[in-house]
Write an enzyme that holds these catalytic residues in place. Sequence first.
Site, PDB file in Angstrom:
ATOM      1  N   GLY A 206       0.789  -1.228   0.000  1.00 27.31           N
ATOM      2  CA  GLY A 206       0.000   0.000   0.000  1.00 27.31           C
ATOM      3  C   GLY A 206       0.820   1.275   0.000  1.00 27.31           C
ATOM      4  O   GLY A 206       0.276   2.358   0.238  1.00 27.31           O
ATOM      5  N   GLU A 242       4.987  -6.291   1.963  1.00 27.85           N
ATOM      6  CA  GLU A 242       4.677  -6.909   0.657  1.00 27.85           C
ATOM      7  C   GLU A 242       4.090  -5.881  -0.303  1.00 27.85           C
ATOM      8  O   GLU A 242       2.922  -5.959  -0.674  1.00 27.85           O
ATOM      9  CB  GLU A 242       3.746  -8.114   0.840  1.00 27.85           C
ATOM     10  CG  GLU A 242       2.553  -7.817   1.733  1.00 27.85           C
ATOM     11  CD  GLU A 242       1.638  -8.988   1.980  1.00 27.85           C
ATOM     12  OE1 GLU A 242       2.058 -10.135   1.822  1.00 27.85           O
ATOM     13  OE2 GLU A 242       0.465  -8.721   2.347  1.00 27.85           O
ATOM     14  N   GLY A 244       3.414  -3.884  -3.878  1.00 25.70           N
ATOM     15  CA  GLY A 244       3.230  -4.279  -5.270  1.00 25.70           C
ATOM     16  C   GLY A 244       3.367  -3.072  -6.176  1.00 25.70           C
ATOM     17  O   GLY A 244       4.366  -2.895  -6.877  1.00 25.70           O
ATOM     18  N   ARG A 245       2.361  -2.195  -6.116  1.00 28.57           N
ATOM     19  CA  ARG A 245       2.302  -1.032  -7.017  1.00 28.57           C
ATOM     20  C   ARG A 245       3.584  -0.203  -6.990  1.00 28.57           C
ATOM     21  O   ARG A 245       4.126   0.148  -8.043  1.00 28.57           O
ATOM     22  CB  ARG A 245       1.100  -0.144  -6.619  1.00 28.57           C
ATOM     23  CG  ARG A 245       0.797   0.955  -7.622  1.00 28.57           C
ATOM     24  CD  ARG A 245      -0.293   1.904  -7.119  1.00 28.57           C
ATOM     25  NE  ARG A 245      -1.550   1.238  -6.847  1.00 28.57           N
ATOM     26  CZ  ARG A 245      -2.523   1.027  -7.733  1.00 28.57           C
ATOM     27  NH1 ARG A 245      -2.375   1.454  -8.978  1.00 28.57           N
ATOM     28  NH2 ARG A 245      -3.638   0.413  -7.385  1.00 28.57           N
ATOM     29  N   CYS A 316     -16.355   1.650 -27.747  1.00 36.18           N
ATOM     30  CA  CYS A 316     -17.597   2.400 -27.942  1.00 36.18           C
ATOM     31  C   CYS A 316     -18.257   2.663 -26.596  1.00 36.18           C
ATOM     32  O   CYS A 316     -19.384   2.218 -26.349  1.00 36.18           O
ATOM     33  CB  CYS A 316     -18.532   1.615 -28.852  1.00 36.18           C
ATOM     34  SG  CYS A 316     -17.749   1.159 -30.395  1.00 36.18           S
ATOM     35  N   TYR A 345      -0.972  -3.028 -11.991  1.00 35.51           N
ATOM     36  CA  TYR A 345      -2.435  -2.988 -12.137  1.00 35.51           C
ATOM     37  C   TYR A 345      -2.802  -2.319 -13.467  1.00 35.51           C
ATOM     38  O   TYR A 345      -3.607  -1.387 -13.514  1.00 35.51           O
ATOM     39  CB  TYR A 345      -3.085  -2.249 -10.961  1.00 35.51           C
ATOM     40  CG  TYR A 345      -2.685  -2.793  -9.605  1.00 35.51           C
ATOM     41  CD1 TYR A 345      -3.246  -3.972  -9.119  1.00 35.51           C
ATOM     42  CD2 TYR A 345      -1.735  -2.156  -8.814  1.00 35.51           C
ATOM     43  CE1 TYR A 345      -2.871  -4.487  -7.880  1.00 35.51           C
ATOM     44  CE2 TYR A 345      -1.352  -2.668  -7.586  1.00 35.51           C
ATOM     45  CZ  TYR A 345      -1.927  -3.829  -7.120  1.00 35.51           C
ATOM     46  OH  TYR A 345      -1.553  -4.336  -5.903  1.00 35.51           O
TER      47      TYR A 345
HETATM   48  C1  LIG Z   1      -2.843  -5.938  -3.017  1.00 36.29           C
HETATM   49  C2  LIG Z   1      -2.168  -6.335  -1.776  1.00 36.29           C
HETATM   50  C3  LIG Z   1      -0.847  -5.938  -1.528  1.00 36.29           C
HETATM   51  C4  LIG Z   1      -0.087  -5.002  -2.435  1.00 36.29           C
HETATM   52  O1  LIG Z   1      -0.639  -3.730  -2.364  1.00 36.29           O
HETATM   53  P1  LIG Z   1       0.035  -2.505  -3.198  1.00 36.29           P
HETATM   54  O2  LIG Z   1      -0.913  -1.378  -2.986  1.00 36.29           O
HETATM   55  O3  LIG Z   1       0.115  -2.939  -4.605  1.00 36.29           O
HETATM   56  O4  LIG Z   1       1.363  -2.253  -2.592  1.00 36.29           O
HETATM   57  C5  LIG Z   1      -0.225  -6.419  -0.394  1.00 36.29           C
HETATM   58  N1  LIG Z   1      -0.878  -7.244   0.471  1.00 36.29           N
HETATM   59  C6  LIG Z   1      -2.151  -7.628   0.267  1.00 36.29           C
HETATM   60  C7  LIG Z   1      -2.802  -8.520   1.235  1.00 36.29           C
HETATM   61  C8  LIG Z   1      -2.834  -7.187  -0.848  1.00 36.29           C
HETATM   62  O5  LIG Z   1      -4.110  -7.566  -1.040  1.00 36.29           O
END
Ligand SMILES: *Cc1c(COP(=O)(O)O)cnc(C)c1O
Length: 380
Positions: A206, A242, A244-245, A316, A345
Amino acid sequence: MTRPVYVHDLTALAAHAAAIRAALPPRVELLYATKANPDPGMLRTLAPVVDGFEAASGGELRHLGTVLPDRPPAALAGPGKTDRDLAAALAARVRRIHVESPAELHRLARLARAAGTPADVLLRVNLPVTVAGAALVMGGAPSPFGMSPAEALRCLRRPPDGVRVRGVHAHLASGLDPDTAATVAGAVVDWAVSQAGVTEVNVGGGMAVDYADPGARFDWPRYGQRLASLLDPYPELLLRIEPGRSVTAYCAAYLTEVVDVKRSFGDWFVVVAGGTHHLRTPAAKGHAQPFTVHARAGAAGPRTDGGPVTIVGQLCTPKDVLSRTADAGPIGVGDVLVFGMAGAYAWNISHHDFLMHEQPEFRVGDPVRVAGQWAAQRGC
Ligand SMILES: *Cc1c(COP(=O)(O)O)cnc(C)c1O
């Protein structure tokens, strides 16, 4: 050439991931949330840098097993894990299963006993956290994710045979700045140690990504320092994140070509090949995707007047808007637009089959160089 292309900058990704790792204290494990972008090239680039990969579904678990066969996934998470998913995680020796509910814990315990393999779990807790100063409250509201603190404590005190509860997991919000993220991590750690009596804590992802400011980055060194002081009083604590983005967003771009330029009741529209069925991020998040313009060599077609434009795709539906901007400069037919921040994403959340347009190409390289070469081809 009008077929859009995703360009993955794996060199930039390797450098960015190494900088994140270097900014974190050694005792903090860095997992990558595969759901942000499961592209095999990205996963292989991240593999030597991160401590592991988090799968959020049975499908991601299988994918990781194919792409990185020598590396058992670090975690299986996500709501609605089926018996098949859980059994697959046990068979793949996934290091931690993040359990979302007491019922899931008991189902997992039964499967683990049947398989003769104990399951190492973290309990996902929906913990209320108040961030003083930011007037922010996270967690503690009804949610399909995780269990209440009281339920988690019950599971911890009387775990079913077959599972070993190693600690807790909490992913409470996204778009967090470094101070807020560290404060939330601190609150989760305090609860884990003082209430749950565990010393293994995964505080989720996050970390903020600002699409309105492509040059800005989450301040990893600041976050790392805050985590270091958080760890200080707890020599036994194992902390894990953990994201991601914030790892992959910056390391890919979506390149496409302008097919039409038109004026409608005073407003300029630029129509590109492809659209939000390839890059759903701006539609999903409700933002303008940042882009740069590479003028087509020798183009003679119509151009916008340099004022405000709406960039749309080939679908469209009026929702197929990639960007709106006031100051892109003149844009003409044949120009190549480079939509940055398309590494998380993006393709993998897009509705590819809507209208049956051709899919994009995928390449590895420097997006700006690829765009320059594309635009240099004389066209139109
Ligand atoms: C989606 C998710 C993440 C990654 O979140 P980001 O906003 O992409 O960093 C980490 N842990 C859990 C449980 C998630 O669902």
